[in-house]
Motif scaffolding. Structure first.
Motif, PDB file in Angstrom:
ATOM      1  N   ASP A   1     -10.783  -1.079  10.979  1.00 40.91           N
ATOM      2  CA  ASP A   1     -11.195   0.141  11.666  1.00 40.91           C
ATOM      3  C   ASP A   1     -11.906  -0.204  12.967  1.00 40.91           C
ATOM      4  OD1 ASP A   1     -11.667   2.776  12.214  1.00 40.91           O
ATOM      5  OD2 ASP A   1     -13.029   3.138  10.547  1.00 40.91           O
TER       6      ASP A   1
ATOM      7  N   THR B   1      -8.119  -6.215  -1.116  1.00 44.42           N
ATOM      8  CA  THR B   1      -8.293  -5.494   0.140  1.00 44.42           C
ATOM      9  C   THR B   1      -9.416  -6.089   0.976  1.00 44.42           C
ATOM     10  OG1 THR B   1      -7.575  -3.446  -0.931  1.00 44.42           O
ATOM     11  CG2 THR B   1      -8.730  -3.231   1.163  1.00 44.42           C
TER      12      THR B   1
ATOM     13  N   TYR C   1     -11.617  -5.333   4.371  1.00 44.32           N
ATOM     14  CA  TYR C   1     -11.956  -4.092   5.070  1.00 44.32           C
ATOM     15  C   TYR C   1     -12.924  -4.369   6.203  1.00 44.32           C
ATOM     16  CZ  TYR C   1     -13.981   0.663   5.549  1.00 44.32           C
ATOM     17  OH  TYR C   1     -14.440   1.875   6.016  1.00 44.32           O
TER      18      TYR C   1
ATOM     19  N   LEU D   1       0.850  -1.189   0.000  1.00 46.74           N
ATOM     20  CA  LEU D   1       0.000   0.000   0.000  1.00 46.74           C
ATOM     21  C   LEU D   1       0.883   1.236   0.000  1.00 46.74           C
ATOM     22  CD1 LEU D   1      -2.760   1.463   0.327  1.00 46.74           C
ATOM     23  CD2 LEU D   1      -2.455   1.240   2.809  1.00 46.74           C
TER      24      LEU D   1
ATOM     25  N   LEU E   1      -9.197   4.450   1.453  1.00 46.63           N
ATOM     26  CA  LEU E   1      -8.279   3.396   1.026  1.00 46.63           C
ATOM     27  C   LEU E   1      -8.995   2.096   0.676  1.00 46.63           C
ATOM     28  CD1 LEU E   1      -5.351   3.958   3.561  1.00 46.63           C
ATOM     29  CD2 LEU E   1      -5.617   4.863   1.242  1.00 46.63           C
ATOM     30  N   SER E   2     -10.203   1.914   1.189  1.00 42.34           N
ATOM     31  CA  SER E   2     -10.995   0.724   0.825  1.00 42.34           C
ATOM     32  C   SER E   2     -11.690   0.894  -0.518  1.00 42.34           C
ATOM     33  CB  SER E   2     -12.047   0.449   1.897  1.00 42.34           C
ATOM     34  OG  SER E   2     -13.080   1.434   1.864  1.00 42.34           O
TER      35      SER E   2
ATOM     36  N   LEU F   1      -7.560  -3.530   5.997  1.00 36.36           N
ATOM     37  CA  LEU F   1      -7.862  -2.234   6.584  1.00 36.36           C
ATOM     38  C   LEU F   1      -8.851  -2.495   7.718  1.00 36.36           C
ATOM     39  CD1 LEU F   1      -8.463  -0.268   3.261  1.00 36.36           C
ATOM     40  CD2 LEU F   1      -6.313  -0.454   4.542  1.00 36.36           C
TER      41      LEU F   1
ATOM     42  N   LYS G   1      -9.309   9.203  11.025  1.00 41.55           N
ATOM     43  CA  LYS G   1      -8.890   7.804  10.919  1.00 41.55           C
ATOM     44  C   LYS G   1      -9.855   6.994  10.057  1.00 41.55           C
ATOM     45  CE  LYS G   1      -8.934   6.694  15.257  1.00 41.55           C
ATOM     46  NZ  LYS G   1      -9.660   7.883  15.775  1.00 41.55           N
TER      47      LYS G   1
ATOM     48  N   VAL H   1      -3.433  -2.180   8.096  1.00 45.10           N
ATOM     49  CA  VAL H   1      -3.600  -0.834   8.644  1.00 45.10           C
ATOM     50  C   VAL H   1      -4.712  -0.912   9.678  1.00 45.10           C
ATOM     51  CG1 VAL H   1      -4.042   1.603   8.188  1.00 45.10           C
ATOM     52  CG2 VAL H   1      -2.907   0.196   6.452  1.00 45.10           C
TER      53      VAL H   1
ATOM     54  N   THR I   1      -9.962   8.004   6.427  1.00 47.15           N
ATOM     55  CA  THR I   1      -8.798   7.499   5.701  1.00 47.15           C
ATOM     56  C   THR I   1      -9.024   6.072   5.240  1.00 47.15           C
ATOM     57  OG1 THR I   1      -7.265   8.943   6.899  1.00 47.15           O
ATOM     58  CG2 THR I   1      -6.341   6.961   5.897  1.00 47.15           C
ATOM     59  N   LEU I   2      -9.529   5.208   6.116  1.00 50.22           N
ATOM     60  CA  LEU I   2      -9.754   3.818   5.718  1.00 50.22           C
ATOM     61  C   LEU I   2     -10.887   3.687   4.718  1.00 50.22           C
ATOM     62  CD1 LEU I   2      -9.060   1.519   8.782  1.00 50.22           C
ATOM     63  CD2 LEU I   2      -7.508   2.668   7.220  1.00 50.22           C
TER      64      LEU I   2
ATOM     65  N   THR J   1      -6.837   0.914  13.003  1.00 49.44           N
ATOM     66  CA  THR J   1      -7.169   2.041  13.866  1.00 49.44           C
ATOM     67  C   THR J   1      -7.811   1.493  15.137  1.00 49.44           C
ATOM     68  OG1 THR J   1      -9.471   2.528  13.277  1.00 49.44           O
ATOM     69  CG2 THR J   1      -7.751   3.338  11.779  1.00 49.44           C
TER      70      THR J   1
END
Length: 234
Positions: free
Chosen positions: A153, A74, A76, A2, A47-48, A151, A40, A182, A43-44, A184
């Protein structure tokens, strides 16, 4: 895996994420920390591929971020949504596998169901799930197709301590298998599984920093977060 270059996102003229850049390699966990409303989750979402960036770009395994190839690579875990009340947990896992063009994953799904303690509810409609069960199901959906990028979250939100430990173990195992992650979380003690940590401050990203170095200097990620927020000019 990424690469994020100058990503920004605005809503109604209000800047939520401001020009952030970072790279996550295979076999690495990056934790994004910060208070509510710092950017946060946005952002995800970017990116997803759920929402486009207002500026900047990103690639997933060298594929443009909004391409179908990037989305297939990906997994998520969204902060709140992603669960359909009328589908059973098992149907959610089957749907996730098909969307990622993954082969039959019955053995993988069964292992995730058992480890995330979803056995008693997996064939019930998701409307019957508690908040913690829904979070665990979201994690299983993200992991079931073995995506190279995860990702994640707030996966620990509403989850009991045993569930937090299991989810942490699954993320560490994904990293060991070469996945880029990634994460959060508000649960800073759980963020110590990350190799690197970055902190949102006024919608900009400070870092990343090596987690081990932050712990050596400050003793805890909470102390490191406080120090970094004070050190950055407003």
């Amino acid at each position: 895996m990424l690469e994020v270059r100058g990503i920004s996102r605005s809503y109604g003229g209000h800047l939520v994420v401001n020009g952030i850049s970072f790279t996550v390699e295979p076999g690495m966990i990056l934790a994004l920390l910060g208070p509510n409303g710092c950017g946060k989750s946005t952002t995800l979402k970017v990116l997803s591929g759920a929402i486009p960036p207002s500026a900047g770009e990103y690639t997933v395994d060298s594929h443009p971020g909004l391409s179908d190839e990037a989305r297939r690579r990906t997994g998520y875990v969204p902060d709140t949504r992603g669960i359909f009340p009328r589908l059973t947990g098992r149907e959610h896992l089957e749907l996730s596998s098909r969307l990622h063009h993954a082969p039959a994953v019955d053995d993988v799904a069964d292992e995730l169901i058992e480890r995330l303690e979803l056995m008693e509810v997996i064939d019930l409609p998701a409307a019957a799930y508690s908040h913690g069960q829904s979070r665990r199901l979201s994690v299983a959906m993200a992991l079931v197709s073995h995506p190279p990028l995860l990702l994640v979250d707030e996966p620990f939100d509403g989850v009991d301590p045993e569930g937090v430990e299991t989810i942490s173990e699954l993320l560490v195992e994904a990293r060991a298998a070469g996945c880029a992650v990634v994460l959060t979380t508000h649960l800073l003690d759980a963020a110590v599984i990350a190799d690197q940590v970055a902190v949102f401050h006024h919608h900009e990203l400070v870092g990343p920093f090596a987690t081990a170095e932050l712990l050596r200097r400050h003793g805890s990620l909470r102390q490191a977060w406080t120090h970094l927020a004070r050190a950055v000019p407003t």
